[in-house]
Design an enzyme around this catalytic site. Structure first.
Site, PDB file in Angstrom:
ATOM      1  N   HIS A   1       0.768  -1.160  -0.075  1.00  0.00           N
ATOM      2  CA  HIS A   1      -0.151   0.040   0.057  1.00  0.00           C
ATOM      3  C   HIS A   1       0.922   1.201  -0.122  1.00  0.00           C
ATOM      4  O   HIS A   1       0.419   2.367  -0.431  1.00  0.00           O
ATOM      5  CB  HIS A   1      -0.927   0.117   1.399  1.00  0.00           C
ATOM      6  CG  HIS A   1      -1.823  -1.041   1.176  1.00  0.00           C
ATOM      7  ND1 HIS A   1      -3.375  -0.732   0.843  1.00  0.00           N
ATOM      8  CD2 HIS A   1      -1.944  -2.372   1.280  1.00  0.00           C
ATOM      9  CE1 HIS A   1      -3.978  -1.903   0.646  1.00  0.00           C
ATOM     10  NE2 HIS A   1      -3.206  -2.930   1.041  1.00  0.00           N
TER      11      HIS A   1
ATOM     12  N   ASP B   1       3.459   9.380  -0.873  1.00  0.00           N
ATOM     13  CA  ASP B   1       2.449   8.857  -0.293  1.00  0.00           C
ATOM     14  C   ASP B   1       2.129   7.464  -1.320  1.00  0.00           C
ATOM     15  O   ASP B   1       2.200   7.808  -2.629  1.00  0.00           O
ATOM     16  CB  ASP B   1       1.112   9.820  -0.491  1.00  0.00           C
ATOM     17  CG  ASP B   1       0.135   9.400   0.807  1.00  0.00           C
ATOM     18  OD1 ASP B   1      -0.207   8.409   1.173  1.00  0.00           O
ATOM     19  OD2 ASP B   1      -0.704  10.441   1.066  1.00  0.00           O
TER      20      ASP B   1
HETATM   21  P1  ADQ Z   1      -3.280   6.441   4.820  1.00  0.00           P
HETATM   22  O1  ADQ Z   1      -1.667   6.881   5.097  1.00  0.00           O
HETATM   23  O2  ADQ Z   1      -3.963   6.264   6.077  1.00  0.00           O
HETATM   24  O3  ADQ Z   1      -3.117   4.892   4.118  1.00  0.00           O
HETATM   25  P2  ADQ Z   1      -5.259   7.602   3.142  1.00  0.00           P
HETATM   26  O4  ADQ Z   1      -4.973   6.983   1.848  1.00  0.00           O
HETATM   27  O5  ADQ Z   1      -5.163   9.362   2.554  1.00  0.00           O
HETATM   28  O6  ADQ Z   1      -3.666   7.566   4.126  1.00  0.00           O
HETATM   29  O7  ADQ Z   1      -6.178   7.367   3.840  1.00  0.00           O
HETATM   30  C1  ADQ Z   1      -6.745   7.966   4.870  1.00  0.00           C
HETATM   31  C2  ADQ Z   1      -8.285   7.600   5.300  1.00  0.00           C
HETATM   32  O8  ADQ Z   1      -8.683   7.955   6.557  1.00  0.00           O
HETATM   33  C3  ADQ Z   1      -9.172   8.129   4.228  1.00  0.00           C
HETATM   34  O9  ADQ Z   1     -10.142   7.164   3.624  1.00  0.00           O
HETATM   35  C4  ADQ Z   1     -10.125   9.308   4.939  1.00  0.00           C
HETATM   36  O10 ADQ Z   1     -11.480   9.427   4.566  1.00  0.00           O
HETATM   37  C5  ADQ Z   1      -9.776   8.846   6.353  1.00  0.00           C
HETATM   38  N1  ADQ Z   1      -9.819  10.264   7.065  1.00  0.00           N
HETATM   39  C6  ADQ Z   1      -9.073  11.073   7.042  1.00  0.00           C
HETATM   40  N2  ADQ Z   1      -9.324  12.213   7.765  1.00  0.00           N
HETATM   41  C7  ADQ Z   1     -10.471  11.658   8.544  1.00  0.00           C
HETATM   42  C8  ADQ Z   1     -11.064  12.390   9.575  1.00  0.00           C
HETATM   43  N3  ADQ Z   1     -10.856  13.634   9.972  1.00  0.00           N
HETATM   44  N4  ADQ Z   1     -12.181  11.596  10.090  1.00  0.00           N
HETATM   45  C9  ADQ Z   1     -12.435  10.641   9.633  1.00  0.00           C
HETATM   46  N5  ADQ Z   1     -11.633   9.900   8.567  1.00  0.00           N
HETATM   47  C10 ADQ Z   1     -10.871  10.600   8.068  1.00  0.00           C
HETATM   48  C11 ADQ Z   1      -2.356   4.106   3.512  1.00  0.00           C
HETATM   49  C12 ADQ Z   1      -1.141   4.548   2.577  1.00  0.00           C
HETATM   50  C13 ADQ Z   1      -1.967   5.421   1.417  1.00  0.00           C
HETATM   51  C14 ADQ Z   1      -2.805   4.562   0.409  1.00  0.00           C
HETATM   52  C15 ADQ Z   1      -3.710   3.781   1.700  1.00  0.00           C
HETATM   53  C16 ADQ Z   1      -4.553   2.858   0.766  1.00  0.00           C
HETATM   54  O11 ADQ Z   1      -0.196   5.410   3.257  1.00  0.00           O
HETATM   55  O12 ADQ Z   1      -0.920   5.980   0.559  1.00  0.00           O
HETATM   56  O13 ADQ Z   1      -3.750   5.420  -0.074  1.00  0.00           O
HETATM   57  O14 ADQ Z   1      -3.046   3.326   2.718  1.00  0.00           O
HETATM   58  O15 ADQ Z   1      -3.628   1.721   0.225  1.00  0.00           O
END
Ligand code: ADQ
Length: 498
Positions: free
Chosen positions: A170, A382
């Site tokens: 990921h 990311d």
């Molecule tokens: P993450 O580093 O966690 O994931 P991301 O892909 O941006 O990063 O996902 C974050 C998730 O958290 C989103 O689905 C979002 O909706 C949720 N979220 C963010 N802020 C929020 C809030 N204030 N309240 C509730 N929910 C919130 C890792 C990798 C990424 C990759 C994903 C999936 O680091 O690069 O995209 O896995 O493979």
């Protein structure tokens, strides 16, 4: 291929549930997120299994409890239990002090403590043992992410199992000049080569992986082109694919059209009349580039007085890994910058940054997505970044502008509609904020339409379907429902989601 209908066994560091204890009683609620949404229908009713850690070393063995929670989820949950020492050396240590920063190109943040590797091996072996005990010939095992790069090797060597094992990374895979600094670089590559296939988020990640392979292993060869290629080393061949992960687009779009979300959106904007709202939503993590973004916003306010009183940055930071000192220091740095910028620029009736340090409930999060005129998604690096895709899915009025880091995996798919920026370039990001602010309605709409189409065509169901087809040469029909569940949402590629 085995004649018997196999089951899908998903393995990830964390189980797809949140386990909590209140007044001595354990309870579980389902985890959220795209991966659970996409995989649950395949697991449910098909005898599927999800193997993972319940998330804290305080949990006792929760066999009966997980059986009940699995009954509610519709598939089996099997726990892998870590001791407090393993939580420290494996999870906080090898995973979060070595692999996480290294794979995000942040070598200075790595703590290459030699004691961590043994714990990583031992925990991967424990996961492999649970996989062996849970699997039967014909099953397919799909392992997720950087915590578990060694499961296939442990399964083959330690447990003697020959069940096919596939892997999806990921997070990014770093280029050779970074990866080669890892003391266990050869072991990690050899571990990964024990998988039958590996999925990466982007071409760049796969390219980095094959370059590391060629740099470290003289006799490794890479053949083919397109979505799936093959790497060979000695007797081992592994298929390498590119599958950008996504979101349940329809669900986000549908939910953001509800009255409740529209009400949130209206409330948010009624507090900010005549103003464009700029949104940042991130987990508390140094890879997300939050201080860099705040400095760029500060520069934009200095250089472009027409932004004063006319924009508000809403920065939501979701608490994460707060028991690690570096994350606490990052929080202090962010809060220092927010205080400094607000102290300097605030005027009567206008505060330049609204800062929230908490998770938002889904309705409010979608309200912000729907109403924000600009989203600032500027990670230093990311794997993908799902916030960028969620923002587009919820931008129903098609008036939102996405400013996206060129170092987010999502940039490969979204470069057509987003304003791409280098998050280290403070002036460039500041100018992009100003450009987005001044962008006319026609250009906004044209760009957002393109973005929404990409996210709709390549959603989370497309992602699971492409991975299964390419890695396993199977369609969903090969995992038929046991007990007759409704049709799956995974569309064949030929139907044009891809
Ligand atoms: P993450 O580093 O966690 O994931 P991301 O892909 O941006 O990063 O996902 C974050 C998730 O958290 C989103 O689905 C979002 O909706 C949720 N979220 C963010 N802020 C929020 C809030 N204030 N309240 C509730 N929910 C919130 C890792 C990798 C990424 C990759 C994903 C999936 O680091 O690069 O995209 O896995 O493979």
């Amino acid at each position: 291929m085995n004649d018997r209908t196999g089951r899908l066994i998903v393995v990830s560091n964390r189980l797809p549930i949140v386990v909590e204890r209140e007044g001595g009683e354990w309870s579980a609620r389902p985890g959220s997120g795209g991966l659970v949404t996409a995989l649950a229908p395949i697991l449910r009713g098909r005898g599927g299994i999800w193997i993972g850690w319940p998330g804290t070393s305080e949990t006792p063995f929760l066999g009966d409890f997980l059986r009940r929670a699995g009954g509610e989820a519709g598939y089996d949950l099997r726990g892998v239990y870590l001791t407090a020492e393993e939580e420290r050396a494996f999870y906080l240590g090898f995973c979060n002090e070595i692999v996480w920063p290294l794979f995000h190109d942040l070598l200075d943040r790595c703590n290459m403590d030699p004691s961590y590797w043994a714990s990583y091996r031992a925990v991967n072996a424990r996961f492999a043992e649970v996989v062996r005990a849970s699997s039967e010939p014909g099953d397919i095992v799909w392992v997720h992410d950087y915590h578990l790069m060694g499961v296939a090797r442990e399964l083959r060597e330690g447990s003697g199992s020959s069940v096919p094992v596939h892997f999806f990374l990921h997070i990014p895979f770093p280029p050779p000049d970074i990866f080669l600094k890892l003391p266990w670089r050869r072991q990690v590559l050899e571990d990964l080569l024990r998988y039958d296939s590996i999925g990466f988020q982007t071409q760049r990640d796969r390219h980095n992986f094959t370059h590391c392979l060629q740099a470290l292993m003289d006799d490794a060869t890479v053949r083919g082109k397109g979505r799936v290629i093959t790497a060979t080393h000695g007797p081992r061949s592994v298929r390498l694919g590119v599958f950008p992960i996504s979101i349940d687009y329809d669900e986000f779009a549908r939910e953001s059209a509800t009255e409740a979300v529209a009400r949130h959106a209206w409330e948010i904007h009624s507090n900010l009349p005549e103003r464009q709202l700029i949104l940042g939503v991130d987990r508390l993590d140094y890879t997300k580039g939050i201080p860099h973004r705040l400095r760029a916003y500060r520069l934009a306010l200095e250089r472009h007085p027409d932004l004063i009183q006319k924009v508000s940055l809403v920065q939501v930071v979701v608490p994460s890994r707060e028991d690690i000192p570096e994350y606490r220091a990052l929080k202090a740095e962010i809060e220092g910058l927010v205080g400094e910028i607000n102290g300097r620029f605030t005027q009567h009736g206008w505060v330049p940054i609204q800062y929230m340090f908490r998770g938002l409930d889904r309705g409010r999060l979608l309200g912000y997505y729907r109403t924000a005129e600009i989203a600032l998604v500027t990670p230093l690096k990311d794997g993908m970044n799902l916030v960028a895709k969620e923002y587009c899915a919820c931008s129903l009025e098609e008036n939102g502008v996405l400013i996206l880091s060129e170092f987010a995996g999502a940039a490969a798919q979204m470069r057509g509609g987003a304003i791409l920026v280098n998050p280290y370039d403070t002036e460039g990001v500041g100018d992009a904020i100003h450009r987005a602010f001044r962008m006319d309605a026609d250009e906004r709409r044209a760009r957002m339409r393109r973005l929404r189409q990409t996210c709709r065509n390549q959603d989370i169901f497309w992602w699971v379907g492409s991975f299964l087809r390419a890695a396993v040469s199977r369609d969903l029909g090969d995992f038929p429902p046991r007990g007759g569940e409704g049709p799956s949402r995974i569309a064949p590629e030929a139907e044009g989601r891809g």
